[in-house]
Design a protein around this motif. Structure first.
Motif, short mmCIF file in Angstrom:
data_model
loop_
_atom_site.label_atom_id
_atom_site.label_comp_id
_atom_site.label_asym_id
_atom_site.label_seq_id
_atom_site.Cartn_x
_atom_site.Cartn_y
_atom_site.Cartn_z
N LYS A 6 0.83 -1.21 0.00
CA LYS A 6 0.00 0.00 0.00
C LYS A 6 0.86 1.26 0.00
O LYS A 6 0.53 2.24 -0.66
CB LYS A 6 -0.96 0.01 1.21
N GLU A 23 -8.94 12.24 -0.19
CA GLU A 23 -10.09 11.34 -0.31
C GLU A 23 -10.02 10.53 -1.60
O GLU A 23 -10.34 9.34 -1.62
CB GLU A 23 -11.41 12.13 -0.26
N THR A 24 -9.60 11.16 -2.68
CA THR A 24 -9.49 10.48 -3.97
C THR A 24 -8.40 9.41 -3.91
O THR A 24 -8.59 8.28 -4.39
CB THR A 24 -9.16 11.49 -5.09
N ALA A 26 -7.33 7.87 -1.25
CA ALA A 26 -7.82 6.79 -0.38
C ALA A 26 -8.75 5.86 -1.15
O ALA A 26 -8.64 4.63 -1.05
CB ALA A 26 -8.53 7.38 0.84
N LYS A 27 -9.64 6.42 -1.96
CA LYS A 27 -10.55 5.60 -2.77
C LYS A 27 -9.78 4.77 -3.79
O LYS A 27 -10.09 3.60 -4.01
CB LYS A 27 -11.58 6.48 -3.48
N MET A 28 -8.79 5.39 -4.42
CA MET A 28 -7.99 4.67 -5.42
C MET A 28 -7.27 3.47 -4.79
O MET A 28 -7.09 2.44 -5.43
CB MET A 28 -6.93 5.62 -6.03
N ASN A 30 -8.35 1.98 -1.99
CA ASN A 30 -9.32 1.18 -1.24
C ASN A 30 -8.97 1.10 0.25
O ASN A 30 -9.00 0.03 0.86
CB ASN A 30 -9.45 -0.22 -1.86
N THR A 32 -9.02 3.86 4.05
CA THR A 32 -9.66 5.06 4.61
C THR A 32 -8.75 6.27 4.41
O THR A 32 -7.54 6.15 4.22
CB THR A 32 -9.94 4.90 6.11
N THR A 33 -9.37 7.44 4.52
CA THR A 33 -8.61 8.69 4.43
C THR A 33 -7.59 8.77 5.56
O THR A 33 -6.46 9.22 5.36
CB THR A 33 -9.58 9.90 4.49
N THR A 36 -4.60 6.64 4.79
CA THR A 36 -3.79 7.30 3.76
C THR A 36 -2.96 8.42 4.38
O THR A 36 -1.76 8.54 4.11
CB THR A 36 -4.70 7.86 2.65
#
Length: 166
Positions: A6, A23-24, A26-28, A30, A32-33, A36
């Motif tokens: 990661k 946030e983006t 973190a989503k990429m 998978n 949490t913010t 990250t």
């Protein structure tokens, strides 16, 4: 230092676009913010993430009169410290952007910036070449940048239409 999968994914994302919102990212990945943010802090504290910078195409700015040069430097390394001591003395000059230890005919490659070719010539003759360990230098002025750190600098597209006069 060994990184987790990661952490490697995070630095690869940041290297491509460090302006992405947390946030983006973190989503990429998978995750949490918070995870990250914690990874980023760890990598910053360990100086793996050194800085977040912008790459500017200075050639497109008329007011910018700066000149860059790459200087090949042949030096005599010192016993016990090798090239590190002279590299440190060189990178402390305000004109110096980068210093690299190289293989081949020259030992160090130094990238500097000045307001004019004369500024660069003065730096080489008055500061760089006078250092004890410096044997010789070869200066290459950068005339045009085509690609830098993986980013292609595209020339302005000219209108290639053929205009026929009546």
């Amino acid at each position: 230092m060994r990184l987790t999968e990661k952490e490697m994914e995070l630095i690869e994302i940041l290297e491509t676009d460090a302006r992405l919102p947390l946030e983006t990212i973190a989503k990429m990945m998978n995750v949490t913010t918070e995870e990250t943010e914690k990874m980023m802090k760890k990598l910053e504290d360990q100086k793996i993430i050194v800085d977040y910078i912008s790459i500017i195409d200075w050639a497109k700015i008329e007011e910018h009169k700066g000149v860059k040069a790459m200087i090949d430097v042949k030096v005599t390394p010192k016993r016990g410290v090798g090239f590190n001591e002279i590299a440190e003395r060189i990178y402390r000059f305000k004109e110096v952007n980068s210093v690299y230890l190289m293989s081949g005919a020259y030992d160090l490659s130094v990238v500097i910036e000045g307001n004019s070719m004369n500024d660069i010539a003065r730096f080489v003759s008055e500061k760089l070449s006078t250092l004890d360990s410096v044997i010789s230098t070869t200066t290459h002025f950068i005339l045009k940048k085509y690609k830098h750190d993986g980013i292609i600098f595209e020339p302005e597209k000219k209108d290639r239409r053929i205009v026929v006069s009546p």
